[in-house]
Write a protein that holds these residues in place. Sequence first.
Motif, short mmCIF file in Angstrom:
data_model
loop_
_atom_site.label_atom_id
_atom_site.label_comp_id
_atom_site.label_asym_id
_atom_site.label_seq_id
_atom_site.Cartn_x
_atom_site.Cartn_y
_atom_site.Cartn_z
N LEU A 242 35.33 8.55 75.34
CA LEU A 242 34.88 8.16 76.67
C LEU A 242 33.77 7.13 76.58
CD1 LEU A 242 34.81 11.61 78.49
CD2 LEU A 242 36.73 10.07 78.03
N LEU A 243 33.74 6.27 77.59
CA LEU A 243 32.70 5.25 77.66
C LEU A 243 31.84 5.51 78.89
CD1 LEU A 243 31.62 2.71 76.28
CD2 LEU A 243 33.10 1.37 77.78
N TYR A 244 30.56 5.69 78.62
CA TYR A 244 29.55 5.86 79.67
C TYR A 244 29.57 4.65 80.59
CZ TYR A 244 24.74 6.04 81.55
OH TYR A 244 23.64 6.02 82.35
N ARG A 245 29.45 4.90 81.87
CA ARG A 245 29.48 3.88 82.92
C ARG A 245 30.87 3.30 83.14
NH1 ARG A 245 25.24 -0.52 82.56
NH2 ARG A 245 25.29 -0.50 84.82
N VAL A 246 31.85 3.83 82.45
CA VAL A 246 33.23 3.45 82.71
C VAL A 246 34.02 4.72 83.07
CG1 VAL A 246 35.36 2.58 81.72
CG2 VAL A 246 33.20 1.40 81.28
N ASP A 247 34.07 5.63 82.13
CA ASP A 247 34.85 6.86 82.35
C ASP A 247 34.03 7.94 83.06
OD1 ASP A 247 37.17 5.86 80.97
OD2 ASP A 247 36.00 6.07 79.14
N PHE A 248 32.74 7.81 83.01
CA PHE A 248 31.88 8.74 83.76
C PHE A 248 30.56 8.04 84.04
CE2 PHE A 248 28.78 10.05 80.50
CZ PHE A 248 29.40 9.61 79.34
N GLN A 249 29.84 8.58 85.03
CA GLN A 249 28.55 7.99 85.42
C GLN A 249 27.44 9.00 85.11
OE1 GLN A 249 28.86 4.91 86.50
NE2 GLN A 249 31.09 5.09 86.57
N SER A 250 26.25 8.51 85.00
CA SER A 250 25.11 9.38 84.78
C SER A 250 24.85 10.20 86.05
CB SER A 250 23.87 8.54 84.47
OG SER A 250 22.71 9.28 84.76
N ALA A 251 24.73 11.52 85.89
CA ALA A 251 24.46 12.37 87.04
C ALA A 251 23.17 11.96 87.72
CB ALA A 251 24.38 13.84 86.59
N ARG A 252 22.19 11.57 86.91
CA ARG A 252 20.88 11.20 87.46
C ARG A 252 20.95 9.94 88.31
NH1 ARG A 252 16.30 10.03 83.47
NH2 ARG A 252 17.81 9.69 81.80
N ARG A 253 21.88 9.05 87.95
CA ARG A 253 21.88 7.75 88.59
C ARG A 253 23.09 7.56 89.51
NH1 ARG A 253 17.78 6.56 84.55
NH2 ARG A 253 18.70 6.70 82.48
N ALA A 254 23.88 8.63 89.65
CA ALA A 254 25.04 8.54 90.54
C ALA A 254 24.60 8.60 91.99
CB ALA A 254 26.01 9.67 90.25
N GLU A 255 25.48 8.09 92.86
CA GLU A 255 25.14 8.05 94.28
C GLU A 255 25.70 9.23 95.07
OE1 GLU A 255 24.77 3.28 94.93
OE2 GLU A 255 26.74 4.11 94.53
N ASN A 256 26.72 9.88 94.53
CA ASN A 256 27.25 11.07 95.19
C ASN A 256 28.06 11.87 94.16
OD1 ASN A 256 29.94 10.12 94.96
ND2 ASN A 256 29.63 8.83 96.76
N ASP A 257 28.51 13.04 94.58
CA ASP A 257 29.18 13.90 93.61
C ASP A 257 30.55 13.38 93.18
OD1 ASP A 257 27.01 15.49 93.54
OD2 ASP A 257 27.89 17.19 94.64
N ASP A 258 31.15 12.51 93.99
CA ASP A 258 32.42 11.91 93.56
C ASP A 258 32.21 11.09 92.29
OD1 ASP A 258 34.51 12.77 95.14
OD2 ASP A 258 33.95 11.42 96.79
N GLN A 259 31.02 10.57 92.14
CA GLN A 259 30.74 9.77 90.94
C GLN A 259 30.31 10.65 89.76
OE1 GLN A 259 27.81 6.88 92.11
NE2 GLN A 259 29.28 5.65 93.26
N ARG A 260 30.05 11.92 90.05
CA ARG A 260 29.57 12.80 88.98
C ARG A 260 30.74 13.58 88.40
NH1 ARG A 260 25.26 13.50 93.04
NH2 ARG A 260 23.52 12.27 92.25
N SER A 261 30.56 14.06 87.20
CA SER A 261 31.62 14.87 86.59
C SER A 261 31.00 15.80 85.56
CB SER A 261 32.66 13.97 85.94
OG SER A 261 32.03 12.96 85.19
N THR A 262 31.70 16.87 85.31
CA THR A 262 31.18 17.88 84.38
C THR A 262 31.93 17.79 83.05
OG1 THR A 262 32.82 19.57 84.93
CG2 THR A 262 30.89 19.41 86.38
N PRO A 263 31.40 18.40 82.00
CA PRO A 263 32.12 18.37 80.72
C PRO A 263 33.53 18.93 80.84
CG PRO A 263 29.89 19.23 80.40
CD PRO A 263 30.09 19.07 81.89
N TRP A 264 33.68 19.99 81.63
CA TRP A 264 35.05 20.54 81.79
C TRP A 264 35.97 19.47 82.37
CZ3 TRP A 264 34.99 24.83 79.22
CH2 TRP A 264 33.97 25.78 79.35
N GLU A 265 35.45 18.71 83.33
CA GLU A 265 36.29 17.72 84.02
C GLU A 265 36.58 16.50 83.14
OE1 GLU A 265 34.89 18.65 88.61
OE2 GLU A 265 33.90 17.03 87.51
N LEU A 266 35.74 16.30 82.14
CA LEU A 266 35.91 15.11 81.28
C LEU A 266 36.67 15.42 80.00
CD1 LEU A 266 32.39 13.44 81.66
CD2 LEU A 266 34.54 12.79 82.75
N GLY A 267 37.22 16.61 79.90
CA GLY A 267 37.93 16.96 78.67
C GLY A 267 36.98 17.23 77.52
#
Lengths: 422, 541
Positions: A242-267
């Motif tokens: 996975l590539l940060y800022r491509v496949d997932f966003q930083s929880a701290r810097r995301a704008e809403n939960d749609d942009q956030r993801s958990t380890p379970w969700e990211l495989g």
Amino acid sequence: MLRHTPFHSRVAAANETSLWSHWSGHLVVEQYQISERWEHAAIRNGVGIFDASPLRKYRITGPGAEGFLAGLLARDIRRCAPGQAHYTVWCDDRGFVDEDGVVFRLGPQEYLLTAYDPNLALLSERAGAGGARRGKVVVEEVTDDLGILAVQGPRSHTVLAALAGPELARLRPFELLAARIGEAAVTISRTGFTGDLGYEVICAADDAPTVWDRVSEAGQPHGLVPFGQVALLISRIEAGLLLYRVDFQSARRAENDDQRSTPWELGLGWMLAGIDDQSRPFVGRRALLRERDEGRSRWTMMGLLVDQVTYDAVHHEAGVTPPYAFHPVHTEALVYDGTGADGRDGEAVGFTCSFTYSPSLQRHIALARLRPEAAVPGRQVALEFTINHRYVRIGATVARNPLFDPARRKAVPAPLPPGLAP
Amino acid sequence: MSAGADWRSAGPWDAVVVGGGHNGLVNGAYLARAGLRTLILERRPVVGGAAITEELRPGFQFTTFSYALSLVRPAVIHELDLVTHGFQPLVMPSTFCPMENGDALVLGPDRGENLTEIARHSRRDADAWLQYQHDLTMVARALQPVIDAAPPDLLDPSPEARAELAALARHLGGLEPKVLHDLVRLLTGSAADFLDHYFETEIIKGWLSASGVIGSRLGPMSPGSGLVLLFMHLGQHDGDLGSWAFHKGGNGGFTQVLARAARAFGAEIATGAEVDRVLTAGGRATGVALADGTEVTARVVVSAADPRTTFTRLVDPAELPAQLVSDLGRYRYQGVSSKVNFALDGLPRFPGLVGGRQDHWRGFTNIAPSVEYVERAFDEAKYGWYSTHPFVDCAVQSILDPDMAPPGRHVLSCFVQYTPYELKGGASWEAEREPMADRVQATLARFFPGFDDLVLQREVVTPLDIEQVAGLPEGNIYHGELLAPQLWAFRPAPGWARYRTPIGGYYQCGSGTHPGGCLTGAPGRLASYAILADLADLARP
Ligand SMILES: Cc1cc2nc3c(=O)[nH]c(=O)nc-3n(C[C@H](O)[C@H](O)[C@H](O)COP(=O)(O)OP(=O)(O)OC[C@H]3O[C@@H](n4cnc5c(N)ncnc54)[C@H](O)[C@@H]3O)c2cc1C
């Protein structure tokens, strides 16, 4: 001002295209040669080198370092012995991934953590907060002090062992070796971002040019090729990395939960193998347990294998040359249920995060987040493309990552190329 | 190799494939994939036929016969899951054409740089180059569905057969008129005429015209060479029609991939198993008899060998219609190609390119500096002798694949024309093999000074060797020339182009069937569909 990496003098001389890009404020090579495929082929067929120096690097030391990292990182750092490394993420309290990185355990009380973005505030704040640990953890940023040269591909071991010694052969994935390359003291880890047999050489910034020269020289008869961002990004999608800022966003810097993801969700659920262990509270643990126990994951990260025969045929029938994506596409595209072949429009069941043509797999592939019920290997889905200004759906098969996983990646001892084996 | 000799007693089989060349392996893999108990019998100690890699010197891998890859059908790659078994084409990013005046044409992967390089030779030709590539690609694309389908049976009046023909007519009718006309020009005309329409520079025309004579007893000025030129553009890698690659480990690496895939689907492969004849009863094939006397029973027998072997050696021609026997009698082989392969101590040097540059070795190196050069090379062959100044298609495969030679050393594969199978005046290839190779080496030394000092070893493969070792009649590399009257619905003979034979249960799937020679896998694949369709018909009550 854009900064240069410790390898810059060498990288600049090798860059035949003058195609540069920016990575964390550093000038890095997009592709050294006109043919990105040639650079990718070196990773899968010979040996390539890649300047990974722009990664942020944090040195974490002290008697409280282990406890500190155990409470922050999703993976249990207590299981990472000195001389080993962990790929890990760290989360926020709600279990959303903040960032990922590799932590190298250089000694019982000494760690080196890499990350894409600055994390010094987060790390210092947490290190300073722990009552019992107060004064027992020191966090310092050493980004500029070190160079990192990735040496990747089936011949990476052959080339590096000639410089660093035969002990390298026994190194397992995510193990470290203190070695010398010429005069330079280096740490070699069996890590990388290509999913192939490969190593990363961590050296003092001042030694970087020598390390580059020695490795290039040793690799010359093996067809060593420096590779840039494009080849790296193709290979990492093939490898399901996975590539940060491509496949997932930083929880701290995301704008809403749609942009956030958990380890379970990211495989990345495999990182949470020890989550039931009460003795290790870590940031996000409770939320992650709840997510698991209540089945609340919204997504599952999977691979997609595009039906390339159909892809080609549909284009040929429409009278156009099928476009092949040699530059990975990092924009989201919807994934639909069903193959699209029957003309019926299936529901959207997810979205692609990264898409590329894969020379190794001879087809277009994607990393995609799918609804958990659709994330079944073998399931037929469809992607949408435009042909002659019209949308056309083309089938793809859901598969587990990594989509490309050669046996040599994990083999111990590291395999020698045919003809060089004793 | 197969597990011991137990295949001999493991019958009866659903299908026996005679010949473990790439088409036999593909065919066997498809049949096994469909659930048939399948046995592939190969005469030689190795599978691969004309696509093998041999370590003739420790660490040096020689592609004895075929050496490059382009036409493998994408359907074969994906349906047989070849990637899982190691399919790895290494696409060539460059082409290098040395000239007699010491200059060269070097093309690489960048469109703009190539235009600059061509403009250095002729500004006009830079425009022509784009147009030529576009026009040829349009024709090649139009033919993609044709090479991926069994040819229609022109003699069959049934509505189904007529519908197939009508569909083809619709497809061709849907082409832009220029594409259709270019198709006809290529199918009937000469490569030289086609190229003259575009280019004025000899080095470009020489290079491109050479692909119109590969494996064929034709000069670039002969009608028919346009067709071969087109054929060489029908393949693709990564969606790019006309691009060529080396397979990891040479073309033998590719056929090993096929063997692994076939086994993974459950096919049994036996080597050192020469089939003497097909057994028949009541006009149907019932199995095969091996040269060692073993008899193997099977419902289906597939010949993956060439048409001469299929129809006149494995069965008694007396069992066949006289018209078919007569058609096969005039089917042209007439091999004109040789290989001279080298183990080298280092890379050859070309004085015209300076500065330690090596990227020009990353693809074909084409010694065909003008159309006239190639045509004159052909002239000698027309009258039964090998060329004084041969056309040589060179490839330093170890540049793309470091596993082909020890570090710092190289292998150089050279495909050579013209070397006619039949030499005049009763001369023999046994006597002429080394003198022929000397001419090739002298040609290389002329362009690459000091070449002789690099040579560690040389392998010479004459048309006679191709016939005797690989088993390709008269050394023709395609199992019969790629001439219009013996392609498509006429390959190998009118009425017998749909992989069946006059003997029930006996099929053909070698390069002597549609779409023809080269590493395509298409005959093997298309034949398997004919076989499976017939078996499904038989199973129907
Ligand atoms: C010198 C040379 C260079 C070439 N270069 C290229 C190239 O670069 N690229 C390309 O695409 N094509 C090339 N070709 C053409 C290509 O190699 C052939 O068209 C292709 O390999 C033929 O495959 P096939 O499976 O149809 O037949 P073959 O490879 O001929 O296989 C037939 C097999 O049947 C076996 N056999 C025959 N009779 C019997 C029997 N009675 N019992 C058991 N087994 C039997 C043979 O031993 C052989 O293994 C080249 C060919 C030659 C000769």
